[in-house]
Design a protein around this motif. Structure first.
Motif, PDB file in Angstrom:
ATOM      1  N   GLU A 179     -25.838  -0.302  18.663  1.00  0.00           N
ATOM      2  CA  GLU A 179     -26.301  -0.369  17.116  1.00  0.00           C
ATOM      3  C   GLU A 179     -27.435   0.366  16.919  1.00  0.00           C
ATOM      4  O   GLU A 179     -27.725   1.036  15.969  1.00  0.00           O
ATOM      5  CB  GLU A 179     -26.510  -1.785  16.788  1.00  0.00           C
ATOM      6  CG  GLU A 179     -26.840  -1.847  15.593  1.00  0.00           C
ATOM      7  CD  GLU A 179     -27.078  -3.519  15.115  1.00  0.00           C
ATOM      8  OE1 GLU A 179     -28.072  -3.815  14.564  1.00  0.00           O
ATOM      9  OE2 GLU A 179     -26.308  -4.330  15.413  1.00  0.00           O
ATOM     10  N   TRP A 180     -28.289   0.478  17.919  1.00  0.00           N
ATOM     11  CA  TRP A 180     -29.810   1.214  17.779  1.00  0.00           C
ATOM     12  C   TRP A 180     -29.487   2.629  17.905  1.00  0.00           C
ATOM     13  O   TRP A 180     -29.921   3.502  17.479  1.00  0.00           O
ATOM     14  CB  TRP A 180     -30.534   0.640  19.161  1.00  0.00           C
ATOM     15  CG  TRP A 180     -31.981   1.367  19.374  1.00  0.00           C
ATOM     16  CD1 TRP A 180     -32.992   0.899  18.451  1.00  0.00           C
ATOM     17  CD2 TRP A 180     -32.298   2.332  19.862  1.00  0.00           C
ATOM     18  NE1 TRP A 180     -34.140   1.701  18.631  1.00  0.00           N
ATOM     19  CE2 TRP A 180     -33.591   2.585  19.701  1.00  0.00           C
ATOM     20  CE3 TRP A 180     -31.952   3.303  20.943  1.00  0.00           C
ATOM     21  CZ2 TRP A 180     -34.447   3.621  20.232  1.00  0.00           C
ATOM     22  CZ3 TRP A 180     -32.594   4.136  21.603  1.00  0.00           C
ATOM     23  CH2 TRP A 180     -34.031   4.082  21.100  1.00  0.00           C
ATOM     24  N   LEU A 181     -28.359   3.292  18.992  1.00  0.00           N
ATOM     25  CA  LEU A 181     -27.990   4.575  19.196  1.00  0.00           C
ATOM     26  C   LEU A 181     -27.295   5.223  18.086  1.00  0.00           C
ATOM     27  O   LEU A 181     -27.507   6.413  17.642  1.00  0.00           O
ATOM     28  CB  LEU A 181     -27.187   4.705  20.353  1.00  0.00           C
ATOM     29  CG  LEU A 181     -27.963   4.334  21.766  1.00  0.00           C
ATOM     30  CD1 LEU A 181     -26.711   4.296  22.866  1.00  0.00           C
ATOM     31  CD2 LEU A 181     -28.553   5.353  22.205  1.00  0.00           C
ATOM     32  N   ALA A 182     -26.553   4.351  17.090  1.00  0.00           N
ATOM     33  CA  ALA A 182     -25.724   5.067  16.278  1.00  0.00           C
ATOM     34  C   ALA A 182     -26.695   5.865  15.286  1.00  0.00           C
ATOM     35  O   ALA A 182     -26.062   6.927  14.954  1.00  0.00           O
ATOM     36  CB  ALA A 182     -25.030   3.842  15.537  1.00  0.00           C
ATOM     37  N   PRO A 183     -27.751   5.354  14.573  1.00  0.00           N
ATOM     38  CA  PRO A 183     -28.530   6.181  13.679  1.00  0.00           C
ATOM     39  C   PRO A 183     -28.840   7.470  14.209  1.00  0.00           C
ATOM     40  O   PRO A 183     -29.380   8.491  13.577  1.00  0.00           O
ATOM     41  CB  PRO A 183     -29.688   5.403  13.270  1.00  0.00           C
ATOM     42  CG  PRO A 183     -29.202   3.862  13.554  1.00  0.00           C
ATOM     43  CD  PRO A 183     -28.243   4.024  14.742  1.00  0.00           C
ATOM     44  N   ARG A 184     -29.111   7.507  15.753  1.00  0.00           N
ATOM     45  CA  ARG A 184     -29.576   8.626  16.380  1.00  0.00           C
ATOM     46  C   ARG A 184     -28.453   9.702  16.555  1.00  0.00           C
ATOM     47  O   ARG A 184     -28.603  10.753  17.172  1.00  0.00           O
ATOM     48  CB  ARG A 184     -30.381   8.186  17.602  1.00  0.00           C
ATOM     49  CG  ARG A 184     -31.769   7.679  17.301  1.00  0.00           C
ATOM     50  CD  ARG A 184     -32.079   6.764  18.443  1.00  0.00           C
ATOM     51  NE  ARG A 184     -33.340   6.116  18.003  1.00  0.00           N
ATOM     52  CZ  ARG A 184     -33.511   5.070  17.367  1.00  0.00           C
ATOM     53  NH1 ARG A 184     -32.563   4.401  16.930  1.00  0.00           N
ATOM     54  NH2 ARG A 184     -34.718   4.489  17.054  1.00  0.00           N
ATOM     55  N   LEU A 225     -35.464   8.530  22.814  1.00  0.00           N
ATOM     56  CA  LEU A 225     -35.012   7.262  23.042  1.00  0.00           C
ATOM     57  C   LEU A 225     -36.130   6.049  23.395  1.00  0.00           C
ATOM     58  O   LEU A 225     -35.786   5.154  23.874  1.00  0.00           O
ATOM     59  CB  LEU A 225     -34.174   7.303  24.477  1.00  0.00           C
ATOM     60  CG  LEU A 225     -32.773   8.170  24.399  1.00  0.00           C
ATOM     61  CD1 LEU A 225     -32.118   8.341  25.812  1.00  0.00           C
ATOM     62  CD2 LEU A 225     -31.987   7.577  23.181  1.00  0.00           C
ATOM     63  N   HIS A 226     -37.395   6.465  22.885  1.00  0.00           N
ATOM     64  CA  HIS A 226     -38.503   5.732  23.137  1.00  0.00           C
ATOM     65  C   HIS A 226     -38.175   4.531  22.096  1.00  0.00           C
ATOM     66  O   HIS A 226     -37.671   4.574  21.016  1.00  0.00           O
ATOM     67  CB  HIS A 226     -39.759   6.455  22.809  1.00  0.00           C
ATOM     68  CG  HIS A 226     -40.827   5.241  22.675  1.00  0.00           C
ATOM     69  ND1 HIS A 226     -41.468   5.229  23.815  1.00  0.00           N
ATOM     70  CD2 HIS A 226     -41.460   5.045  21.705  1.00  0.00           C
ATOM     71  CE1 HIS A 226     -42.489   4.326  23.509  1.00  0.00           C
ATOM     72  NE2 HIS A 226     -42.575   4.220  22.231  1.00  0.00           N
ATOM     73  N   GLY A 227     -38.330   3.310  22.627  1.00  0.00           N
ATOM     74  CA  GLY A 227     -38.082   2.055  22.018  1.00  0.00           C
ATOM     75  C   GLY A 227     -36.729   1.357  22.554  1.00  0.00           C
ATOM     76  O   GLY A 227     -36.277   0.310  22.017  1.00  0.00           O
TER      77      GLY A 227
END
Length: 184
Positions: free
Chosen positions: A65-70, A11-13
Motif C-alpha cells: 500500500e505504501w509503495l503503490a503511490p510511488r 524509500l525513506h520512511g
C-alpha cells in the motif's frame, strides 16, 4: 538504472510504513520495540523480519500500500514469506536458524561466484609468474574475505582455502611442465 542513493531517498520512511517501532527513551533508546517487525533495506532489496507469519502478511500488505503511490510494486517472483528455520538469501548471505541459533553464512550462489572467478583468473594466468598470480588473486580473496568476515564462515573459508590451494597446485604443475618442455 537508478542509483542506490536515489532509491534510499525515494524509500525513506519504509520502516515506519512497515510498522517498525523503536524505544524512544532510557538506556534502550533506539532499540527495536518488543514485537515490532524489523526492516533491513539496501537499495531496492529488503527483508522484513517478523515474529509470526500473520505479522509478515500484514507488513507485506502495508508495504504494498505504501509503495503503490510511488509507482512501485513487489516482484512476486522474488517475494515470499519464509520461516527462519527454512532460511533465506539476502545480499550474498544465507540466514537460517539451526538448533535455536541464528546462523548467517555466505550463500551458495556467492560461493559459486567466487569459485568461478578464481578459476577464471587462474586460467588467464597460465604462463604468468608467481608474483603476477599473487597480485591478481590477493585483492579478490581479501575483498571477499573482508565482506564475509562478520558472519560464521570458518568452514567455508577452510573449504575456499583448500580450493585456492588446489588451483595454485594445478597452476604450478602446468608451469613446471611448460618449463620442462621449453628446456627440451
Amino acid at each position: 538504472m537508478v542509483s542506490p542513493l536515489l532509491l534510499n531517498v525515494a524509500l525513506h520512511g519504509m520502516e515506519q510504513a512497515a510498522g517498525a517501532r523503536y524505544q524512544t527513551s532510557g538506556l534502550q533508546a533506539g532499540v527495536m520495540a518488543p514485537g515490532s517487525p524489523t526492516v533491513v533495506r539496501y537499495a531496492d532489496d529488503l527483508v522484513a523480519l517478523c515474529h509470526t507469519r500473520h505479522q509478515a502478511g500484514r507488513v507485506k500488505a502495508r508495504l504494498a500500500e505504501w509503495l503503490a503511490p510511488r509507482g512501485l510494486t513487489f516482484n512476486e517472483d522474488k517475494t515470499g514469506v519464509v520461516s527462519l528455520d527454512d532460511g533465506f538469501d539476502f545480499l550474498g548471505f544465507t540466514a537460517r536458524r539451526q538448533s535455536g541459533k541464528l546462523l548467517i553464512k555466505p550463500s551458495k550462489a556467492a560461493l559459486r561466484r567466487i569459485r568461478e572467478r578464481l578459476r577464471t583468473e587462474m586460467r588467464a594466468l597460465r604462463g604468468a609468474n608467481a608474483l603476477a598470480v599473487l597480485k591478481r588473486l590477493n585483492p579478490i580473496i581479501r575483498g571477499w574475505a573482508a565482506y564475509y568476515r562478520t558472519v560464521v564462515p570458518s568452514r567455508i573459508f577452510q573449504a575456499l582455502d583448500a580450493y585456492v590451494w588446489k588451483l595454485a597446485y594445478r597452476w604450478a604443475n602446468i608451469a613446471i611442465r611448460a618449463n620442462r618442455s621449453a628446456e627440451s
